[in-house]
Scaffold this motif. Structure first.
Motif, PDB file in Angstrom:
ATOM      1  N   LEU A   3       0.689  -1.395  -0.034  1.00  0.00           N
ATOM      2  CA  LEU A   3      -0.068   0.009   0.007  1.00  0.00           C
ATOM      3  C   LEU A   3       0.817   1.312   0.022  1.00  0.00           C
ATOM      4  N   VAL A   4       1.883   1.081   0.667  1.00  0.00           N
ATOM      5  CA  VAL A   4       2.955   2.421   0.814  1.00  0.00           C
ATOM      6  C   VAL A   4       3.284   2.711  -0.567  1.00  0.00           C
ATOM      7  N   ALA A   5       3.734   1.627  -1.383  1.00  0.00           N
ATOM      8  CA  ALA A   5       4.441   1.887  -2.686  1.00  0.00           C
ATOM      9  C   ALA A   5       3.352   2.307  -3.550  1.00  0.00           C
ATOM     10  N   HIS A   6       1.897   1.980  -3.573  1.00  0.00           N
ATOM     11  CA  HIS A   6       0.777   2.315  -4.375  1.00  0.00           C
ATOM     12  C   HIS A   6       0.742   3.820  -4.070  1.00  0.00           C
ATOM     13  N   LEU A   7       0.527   4.199  -2.746  1.00  0.00           N
ATOM     14  CA  LEU A   7       0.506   5.524  -2.457  1.00  0.00           C
ATOM     15  C   LEU A   7       1.701   6.503  -3.039  1.00  0.00           C
ATOM     16  N   LEU A   8       2.848   5.949  -2.798  1.00  0.00           N
ATOM     17  CA  LEU A   8       3.834   6.741  -3.366  1.00  0.00           C
ATOM     18  C   LEU A   8       3.901   6.891  -4.715  1.00  0.00           C
ATOM     19  N   ALA A   9       3.230   5.923  -5.629  1.00  0.00           N
ATOM     20  CA  ALA A   9       3.099   5.871  -7.188  1.00  0.00           C
ATOM     21  C   ALA A   9       2.062   6.909  -7.217  1.00  0.00           C
ATOM     22  N   ALA A  10       1.084   7.027  -6.526  1.00  0.00           N
ATOM     23  CA  ALA A  10      -0.217   7.941  -6.729  1.00  0.00           C
ATOM     24  C   ALA A  10       0.227   9.325  -6.538  1.00  0.00           C
ATOM     25  N   HIS A  11       1.046   9.687  -5.386  1.00  0.00           N
ATOM     26  CA  HIS A  11       1.523  11.010  -5.054  1.00  0.00           C
ATOM     27  C   HIS A  11       2.480  11.529  -6.261  1.00  0.00           C
ATOM     28  N   HIS A  12       3.223  10.802  -6.734  1.00  0.00           N
ATOM     29  CA  HIS A  12       4.346  11.138  -7.683  1.00  0.00           C
ATOM     30  C   HIS A  12       3.604  11.322  -9.102  1.00  0.00           C
ATOM     31  N   ALA A  13       2.679  10.543  -9.340  1.00  0.00           N
ATOM     32  CA  ALA A  13       1.708  10.852 -10.502  1.00  0.00           C
ATOM     33  C   ALA A  13       0.963  12.033 -10.381  1.00  0.00           C
ATOM     34  N   ALA A  14       0.382  12.334  -9.184  1.00  0.00           N
ATOM     35  CA  ALA A  14      -0.269  13.782  -8.855  1.00  0.00           C
ATOM     36  C   ALA A  14       0.541  14.991  -9.056  1.00  0.00           C
ATOM     37  N   VAL A  15       1.776  14.960  -8.807  1.00  0.00           N
ATOM     38  CA  VAL A  15       2.661  16.031  -8.749  1.00  0.00           C
ATOM     39  C   VAL A  15       3.536  16.190 -10.133  1.00  0.00           C
ATOM     40  N   GLY A  16       3.230  15.035 -10.962  1.00  0.00           N
ATOM     41  CA  GLY A  16       3.865  15.119 -12.304  1.00  0.00           C
ATOM     42  C   GLY A  16       5.201  14.668 -12.287  1.00  0.00           C
ATOM     43  N   ILE A  17       5.557  13.760 -11.522  1.00  0.00           N
ATOM     44  CA  ILE A  17       6.813  13.057 -11.585  1.00  0.00           C
ATOM     45  C   ILE A  17       6.722  11.684 -12.190  1.00  0.00           C
ATOM     46  N   THR A  18       6.551  11.524 -13.499  1.00  0.00           N
ATOM     47  CA  THR A  18       6.023  10.315 -14.162  1.00  0.00           C
ATOM     48  C   THR A  18       7.325   9.322 -13.810  1.00  0.00           C
ATOM     49  N   PRO A  19       8.188   9.287 -13.992  1.00  0.00           N
ATOM     50  CA  PRO A  19       9.295   8.315 -13.795  1.00  0.00           C
ATOM     51  C   PRO A  19       9.081   7.676 -12.466  1.00  0.00           C
TER      52      PRO A  19
END
Length: 79
Positions: A3-19
């Motif tokens: 879940l932590v990894a998923h939340l980090l993915a969602a956070h980075h996607a939301a702020v525009g850090i795609t890689p």
């Protein structure tokens, strides 16, 4: 950890850090993240419990206003 990894993915996607979002999404999958197992399920289908929540909790007026407004305060909006 999944879940932590998923939340980090969602956070980075939301702020525009795609890689970084892609990396964390891959990590979440490798750790076995699944929606059925890791995301919280609503207790009720309706939001009638949440609608009156801010009005009944004895918080200050600022927090009560924040909980009941539909838009974020200007200070919290990303520029």
């Amino acid at each position: 950890m999944p879940l932590v990894a998923h939340l980090l993915a969602a956070h980075h996607a939301a702020v525009g850090i795609t890689p970084d979002a892609r990396l964390w999404r891959a990590m979440a999958r490798m750790l076995g993240f699944t929606r059925d197992r890791h995301l919280p399920q609503p207790v009720r289908a309706a939001t009638d419990l949440a609608e009156g929540f801010a009005a009944t909790v004895p918080w200050g007026s600022e927090l009560s206003a924040f909980m009941t407004t539909s838009c974020l305060p200007r200070e919290l909006v990303t520029r």
